[in-house]
Write a protein that holds these residues in place. Sequence first.
Motif, PDB file in Angstrom:
ATOM      1  N   ASN A   1      -3.212   6.424   6.875  1.00  0.00           N
ATOM      2  CA  ASN A   1      -2.032   5.652   6.480  1.00  0.00           C
ATOM      3  C   ASN A   1      -2.422   4.191   6.410  1.00  0.00           C
ATOM      4  O   ASN A   1      -2.523   3.507   7.439  1.00  0.00           O
ATOM      5  CB  ASN A   1      -0.884   5.852   7.468  1.00  0.00           C
ATOM      6  CG  ASN A   1       0.390   5.172   7.020  1.00  0.00           C
ATOM      7  OD1 ASN A   1       0.417   4.441   6.037  1.00  0.00           O
ATOM      8  ND2 ASN A   1       1.466   5.390   7.756  1.00  0.00           N
TER       9      ASN A   1
ATOM     10  N   ILE B   1       3.598  -1.986   5.105  1.00  0.00           N
ATOM     11  CA  ILE B   1       3.355  -1.065   4.007  1.00  0.00           C
ATOM     12  C   ILE B   1       1.883  -1.138   3.611  1.00  0.00           C
ATOM     13  O   ILE B   1       1.188  -2.118   3.906  1.00  0.00           O
ATOM     14  CB  ILE B   1       4.241  -1.375   2.776  1.00  0.00           C
ATOM     15  CG1 ILE B   1       3.974  -2.797   2.282  1.00  0.00           C
ATOM     16  CG2 ILE B   1       5.707  -1.163   3.096  1.00  0.00           C
ATOM     17  CD1 ILE B   1       4.651  -3.113   0.957  1.00  0.00           C
TER      18      ILE B   1
ATOM     19  N   ALA C   1      -1.088   0.447   0.406  1.00  0.00           N
ATOM     20  CA  ALA C   1      -1.335   1.189  -0.830  1.00  0.00           C
ATOM     21  C   ALA C   1      -2.837   1.329  -1.037  1.00  0.00           C
ATOM     22  O   ALA C   1      -3.625   0.485  -0.582  1.00  0.00           O
ATOM     23  CB  ALA C   1      -0.694   0.497  -2.028  1.00  0.00           C
TER      24      ALA C   1
ATOM     25  N   GLU D   1      -2.225   6.268  -3.305  1.00  0.00           N
ATOM     26  CA  GLU D   1      -1.597   6.630  -2.040  1.00  0.00           C
ATOM     27  C   GLU D   1      -0.680   5.492  -1.610  1.00  0.00           C
ATOM     28  O   GLU D   1      -0.952   4.325  -1.903  1.00  0.00           O
ATOM     29  CB  GLU D   1      -2.654   6.863  -0.959  1.00  0.00           C
ATOM     30  CG  GLU D   1      -3.717   7.878  -1.339  1.00  0.00           C
ATOM     31  CD  GLU D   1      -4.838   7.964  -0.306  1.00  0.00           C
ATOM     32  OE1 GLU D   1      -4.534   7.839   0.910  1.00  0.00           O
ATOM     33  OE2 GLU D   1      -5.998   8.140  -0.704  1.00  0.00           O
ATOM     34  N   LEU D   2       0.383   5.816  -0.884  1.00  0.00           N
ATOM     35  CA  LEU D   2       1.304   4.824  -0.351  1.00  0.00           C
ATOM     36  C   LEU D   2       1.606   5.157   1.106  1.00  0.00           C
ATOM     37  O   LEU D   2       1.683   6.329   1.481  1.00  0.00           O
ATOM     38  CB  LEU D   2       2.616   4.797  -1.137  1.00  0.00           C
ATOM     39  CG  LEU D   2       2.540   4.367  -2.604  1.00  0.00           C
ATOM     40  CD1 LEU D   2       3.889   4.561  -3.287  1.00  0.00           C
ATOM     41  CD2 LEU D   2       2.084   2.917  -2.716  1.00  0.00           C
TER      42      LEU D   2
ATOM     43  N   HIS E   1       3.382   8.716   4.829  1.00  0.00           N
ATOM     44  CA  HIS E   1       2.282   8.557   3.876  1.00  0.00           C
ATOM     45  C   HIS E   1       2.411   9.609   2.788  1.00  0.00           C
ATOM     46  O   HIS E   1       2.792  10.757   3.053  1.00  0.00           O
ATOM     47  CB  HIS E   1       0.932   8.726   4.585  1.00  0.00           C
ATOM     48  CG  HIS E   1      -0.245   8.521   3.689  1.00  0.00           C
ATOM     49  ND1 HIS E   1      -0.831   9.551   2.979  1.00  0.00           N
ATOM     50  CD2 HIS E   1      -0.937   7.400   3.368  1.00  0.00           C
ATOM     51  CE1 HIS E   1      -1.841   9.066   2.270  1.00  0.00           C
ATOM     52  NE2 HIS E   1      -1.932   7.771   2.486  1.00  0.00           N
TER      53      HIS E   1
END
Length: 267
Positions: A48, A120, A122, A143-144, A159
């Motif tokens: 993550n 957050i 990415a 991916e986030l 995630h």
Amino acid sequence: MKLPLLFLFLLPFLLQAQNIQAPLAGARGAAMGGSGVIFGDINSAFSNQAGLTQLDQMAAMVFAERRFLASPINHIAAAFAYPSGFGTLGFSINSFGVENYQEQKIGLIYARQLLEGLSIGAQFDYFNVNIPLYGNRGAITFELGLQAQLLKKLSFGFHLYSPARIELVSDAVLPSIYKAGIGYTPSDKVLLTAEVEKDIDYPTRFRGGLEYAFSAIFFFRAGFATQPTLVSLGMGLQLKSALVIDVAASYHQILGVSPSVGVAYKF
């Protein structure tokens, strides 16, 4: 049937096996049932990316796993992260496979703290499959991740991997995987994790883990996962303040043991 053609035939099934596509939080996460969506160290580069905002120094790590011990399947990965005034930058590299089938994933990472207790992240990925004498197939995905401190002792992580259905070859797509989990720290010595993982093509998986700090330098870890059922054990050693060595082993009731090791360093 020639070997390259055999691998071409098996490609859709190999892709569905979730080899390096599903993030694994290094040997620390491997010891805790594959959980790690709430981690806040360099292992977050794999599980993550939002967790990298908790780093206050440059960090790097390498990770190696021998899948099912007796098999020739290897997983090797490395990551680097650099905290800056405008967020944390980083990259990760993964390689998985056997002599005649190789997967590689290269990712560029950006993570940022939005508010106190809310971050957050990415990652943009280039994913490649290589079959000797047949060729390469590549795809770009992303991916986030998100992390939030819900309470003083309770954290939340989310995630997702490749939410768009990216086709690599005909009838074979990269898996879309969603993960959510919590971390609970009842004391300074104990971390408990619980996660739910959903690949839209497969049953929901549950993961759980325990980390206990016997001292400032020695950590014991254990975990489990479902679909398929796995149990895991491991430990971590923090040498001085910069070097961390993690080892783990997970056990599949049919395929056997998968040992792994990770080495991390803060600059």
